[in-house]
Design a protein around this motif. Structure first.
Motif, PDB file in Angstrom:
ATOM      1  N   LEU A  63       0.865  -1.176   0.000  1.00  0.00           N
ATOM      2  CA  LEU A  63       0.000   0.000   0.000  1.00  0.00           C
ATOM      3  C   LEU A  63       0.906   1.232   0.000  1.00  0.00           C
ATOM      4  N   ALA A  64       1.118   1.773  -1.180  1.00  0.00           N
ATOM      5  CA  ALA A  64       2.075   2.864  -1.326  1.00  0.00           C
ATOM      6  C   ALA A  64       1.641   4.118  -0.589  1.00  0.00           C
ATOM      7  N   HIS A  65       0.340   4.284  -0.395  1.00  0.00           N
ATOM      8  CA  HIS A  65      -0.159   5.529   0.197  1.00  0.00           C
ATOM      9  C   HIS A  65      -0.837   5.297   1.549  1.00  0.00           C
ATOM     10  N   LEU A  66      -0.360   4.283   2.279  1.00  0.00           N
ATOM     11  CA  LEU A  66      -0.950   4.032   3.592  1.00  0.00           C
ATOM     12  C   LEU A  66      -0.449   5.088   4.572  1.00  0.00           C
ATOM     13  N   ARG A  67      -1.205   6.160   4.679  1.00  0.00           N
ATOM     14  CA  ARG A  67      -0.880   7.258   5.569  1.00  0.00           C
ATOM     15  C   ARG A  67      -2.096   7.543   6.443  1.00  0.00           C
ATOM     16  N   PHE A  68      -1.867   7.743   7.710  1.00  0.00           N
ATOM     17  CA  PHE A  68      -2.972   8.095   8.592  1.00  0.00           C
ATOM     18  C   PHE A  68      -2.434   8.821   9.807  1.00  0.00           C
ATOM     19  N   ALA A  69      -3.325   9.444  10.526  1.00  0.00           N
ATOM     20  CA  ALA A  69      -2.952  10.183  11.731  1.00  0.00           C
ATOM     21  C   ALA A  69      -3.680   9.579  12.923  1.00  0.00           C
ATOM     22  N   THR A  70      -3.063   9.676  14.078  1.00  0.00           N
ATOM     23  CA  THR A  70      -3.733   9.233  15.290  1.00  0.00           C
ATOM     24  C   THR A  70      -4.873  10.198  15.612  1.00  0.00           C
ATOM     25  N   LEU A  71      -5.694   9.834  16.556  1.00  0.00           N
ATOM     26  CA  LEU A  71      -6.791  10.718  16.954  1.00  0.00           C
ATOM     27  C   LEU A  71      -6.282  11.987  17.623  1.00  0.00           C
ATOM     28  N   ALA A 141     -14.498   1.645  24.748  1.00  0.00           N
ATOM     29  CA  ALA A 141     -15.167   0.649  25.589  1.00  0.00           C
ATOM     30  C   ALA A 141     -15.234  -0.714  24.916  1.00  0.00           C
ATOM     31  N   GLU A 142     -15.554  -0.735  23.622  1.00  0.00           N
ATOM     32  CA  GLU A 142     -15.780  -1.996  22.920  1.00  0.00           C
ATOM     33  C   GLU A 142     -14.526  -2.570  22.265  1.00  0.00           C
ATOM     34  N   HIS A 143     -13.599  -1.701  21.868  1.00  0.00           N
ATOM     35  CA  HIS A 143     -12.422  -2.166  21.112  1.00  0.00           C
ATOM     36  C   HIS A 143     -11.154  -1.472  21.612  1.00  0.00           C
ATOM     37  N   PRO A 144     -10.818  -1.660  22.871  1.00  0.00           N
ATOM     38  CA  PRO A 144      -9.666  -0.954  23.450  1.00  0.00           C
ATOM     39  C   PRO A 144      -8.324  -1.345  22.834  1.00  0.00           C
ATOM     40  N   ALA A 145      -8.223  -2.546  22.278  1.00  0.00           N
ATOM     41  CA  ALA A 145      -6.941  -2.994  21.716  1.00  0.00           C
ATOM     42  C   ALA A 145      -6.762  -2.573  20.260  1.00  0.00           C
ATOM     43  N   MET A 146      -7.770  -1.966  19.683  1.00  0.00           N
ATOM     44  CA  MET A 146      -7.725  -1.610  18.264  1.00  0.00           C
ATOM     45  C   MET A 146      -7.023  -0.272  18.065  1.00  0.00           C
ATOM     46  N   THR A 147      -6.143  -0.217  17.052  1.00  0.00           N
ATOM     47  CA  THR A 147      -5.527   1.048  16.660  1.00  0.00           C
ATOM     48  C   THR A 147      -6.529   1.809  15.792  1.00  0.00           C
ATOM     49  N   VAL A 148      -6.765   3.058  16.129  1.00  0.00           N
ATOM     50  CA  VAL A 148      -7.729   3.878  15.380  1.00  0.00           C
ATOM     51  C   VAL A 148      -6.998   5.081  14.816  1.00  0.00           C
ATOM     52  N   GLY A 149      -7.194   5.333  13.522  1.00  0.00           N
ATOM     53  CA  GLY A 149      -6.547   6.471  12.885  1.00  0.00           C
ATOM     54  C   GLY A 149      -7.469   7.130  11.885  1.00  0.00           C
ATOM     55  N   VAL A 150      -7.033   8.264  11.370  1.00  0.00           N
ATOM     56  CA  VAL A 150      -7.771   9.015  10.359  1.00  0.00           C
ATOM     57  C   VAL A 150      -6.966   8.952   9.063  1.00  0.00           C
ATOM     58  N   ALA A 151      -7.579   8.414   8.001  1.00  0.00           N
ATOM     59  CA  ALA A 151      -6.884   8.234   6.724  1.00  0.00           C
ATOM     60  C   ALA A 151      -7.446   9.184   5.677  1.00  0.00           C
ATOM     61  N   ASP A 152      -6.585   9.595   4.752  1.00  0.00           N
ATOM     62  CA  ASP A 152      -7.050  10.477   3.694  1.00  0.00           C
ATOM     63  C   ASP A 152      -7.751   9.675   2.595  1.00  0.00           C
ATOM     64  N   ALA A 153      -8.336  10.401   1.648  1.00  0.00           N
ATOM     65  CA  ALA A 153      -9.109   9.758   0.577  1.00  0.00           C
ATOM     66  C   ALA A 153      -8.235   8.881  -0.312  1.00  0.00           C
ATOM     67  N   VAL A 154      -6.958   9.248  -0.479  1.00  0.00           N
ATOM     68  CA  VAL A 154      -6.057   8.479  -1.342  1.00  0.00           C
ATOM     69  C   VAL A 154      -5.876   7.067  -0.796  1.00  0.00           C
ATOM     70  N   THR A 155      -5.663   6.970   0.502  1.00  0.00           N
ATOM     71  CA  THR A 155      -5.496   5.653   1.126  1.00  0.00           C
ATOM     72  C   THR A 155      -6.746   4.810   0.971  1.00  0.00           C
ATOM     73  N   ARG A 156      -7.892   5.387   1.182  1.00  0.00           N
ATOM     74  CA  ARG A 156      -9.146   4.651   1.093  1.00  0.00           C
ATOM     75  C   ARG A 156      -9.420   4.207  -0.347  1.00  0.00           C
ATOM     76  N   THR A 157      -9.092   5.065  -1.298  1.00  0.00           N
ATOM     77  CA  THR A 157      -9.285   4.711  -2.704  1.00  0.00           C
ATOM     78  C   THR A 157      -8.345   3.586  -3.117  1.00  0.00           C
ATOM     79  N   GLU A 158      -7.118   3.615  -2.621  1.00  0.00           N
ATOM     80  CA  GLU A 158      -6.165   2.559  -2.955  1.00  0.00           C
ATOM     81  C   GLU A 158      -6.654   1.206  -2.461  1.00  0.00           C
ATOM     82  N   LEU A 159      -7.252   1.180  -1.297  1.00  0.00           N
ATOM     83  CA  LEU A 159      -7.796  -0.074  -0.775  1.00  0.00           C
ATOM     84  C   LEU A 159      -8.898  -0.615  -1.683  1.00  0.00           C
ATOM     85  N   SER A 160      -9.836   0.238  -2.047  1.00  0.00           N
ATOM     86  CA  SER A 160     -10.999  -0.222  -2.805  1.00  0.00           C
ATOM     87  C   SER A 160     -10.651  -0.580  -4.249  1.00  0.00           C
TER      88      SER A 160
END
Length: 210
Positions: A63-71, A141-160
């Motif tokens: 994933l060449a454009h896997l970029r995201f920011a923490t909360l 509360a429900e998913h404390p072990a999960m990493t949560v981030g904010v991704a840009d549109a490029v990353t989401r488009t690359e996935l799909s």
């Protein structure tokens, strides 16, 4: 004259040198036919649907454009995940509805079910914006072990768009990344978690990395 006698006469009618050559050709064929069959199948044979329960990306791709920011708005990239297998879901900042909850639940339960291998797996939720307080509290509360981030549109488009012929949006799938950061497989959010678990158990058993 009996059948056996007739065959014996015909066999002896063949010169000895030809009988030797025929025997040699028979021996060669015993080795050559399986090798030729294997050669023809290389690159053409694909595992049956029973081998994996998701859709395999062949070949796997980074994933060449896997970029995201923490909360907390700290920039991160795929390097922070390398060395681990990653189950990834791309959601939105809207309330986590049926598909979202199903996907996150499946990822959580599969990871827990891996037992001693749980630390080899990370779960990642990529959102399209900063979540509100309610969503943050629910995730904590429900998913404390999960990493949560904010991704840009490029990353989401690359996935799909990684899977040829796909018209579905990223949020309809759970994605699997290998320890090198390559996109390897995807599963519909309605997947049976036991199928994902079997795939991961097999991958972890065979993998020399992660």
């Amino acid at each position: 004259m009996s059948v056996h006698s007739s065959l014996w006469v015909h066999a002896n009618a063949i010169p000895a040198i030809w009988r030797q050559r025929l025997a040699l050709l028979f021996i060669i064929a015993c080795f050559a036919i399986p090798l030729a069959t294997a050669w023809l199948l290389v690159g053409r044979w694909q595992p049956g649907s029973s081998v994996q329960h998701g859709e395999l990306l062949n070949p796997a791709r980074p994933l060449a454009h896997l970029r995201f920011a923490t909360l907390d708005d700290q920039p991160l990239d795929g390097a922070v995940l390398k060395g681990r297998w990653v189950m990834l879901y791309a959601g939105s900042t809207m309330p986590c509805e049926a598909d979202c909850k199903t996907a996150l639940y499946a990822m959580r339960q599969v990871r827990i079910a891996l037992g001693k291998d749980i630390e080899r797996i990370k779960t990642l939720l990529l959102l399209d914006g900063v979540p509100d307080t309610g969503l943050r509290q629910w995730l904590a509360a429900e998913h404390p072990a999960m990493t949560v981030g904010v991704a840009d549109a490029v990353t989401r488009t690359e996935l799909s768009q990684a899977f040829i012929g796909s018209s579905a949006t990223a949020r309809e799938w759970i994605y699997l990344l290998d320890p090198l950061g390559n996109l390897l497989m995807r599963y519909p959010v309605t997947v049976e978690p036991r199928g994902m678990l079997k795939d991961l158990q097999r991958l972890l058993r065979l993998s020399k990395i992660g």
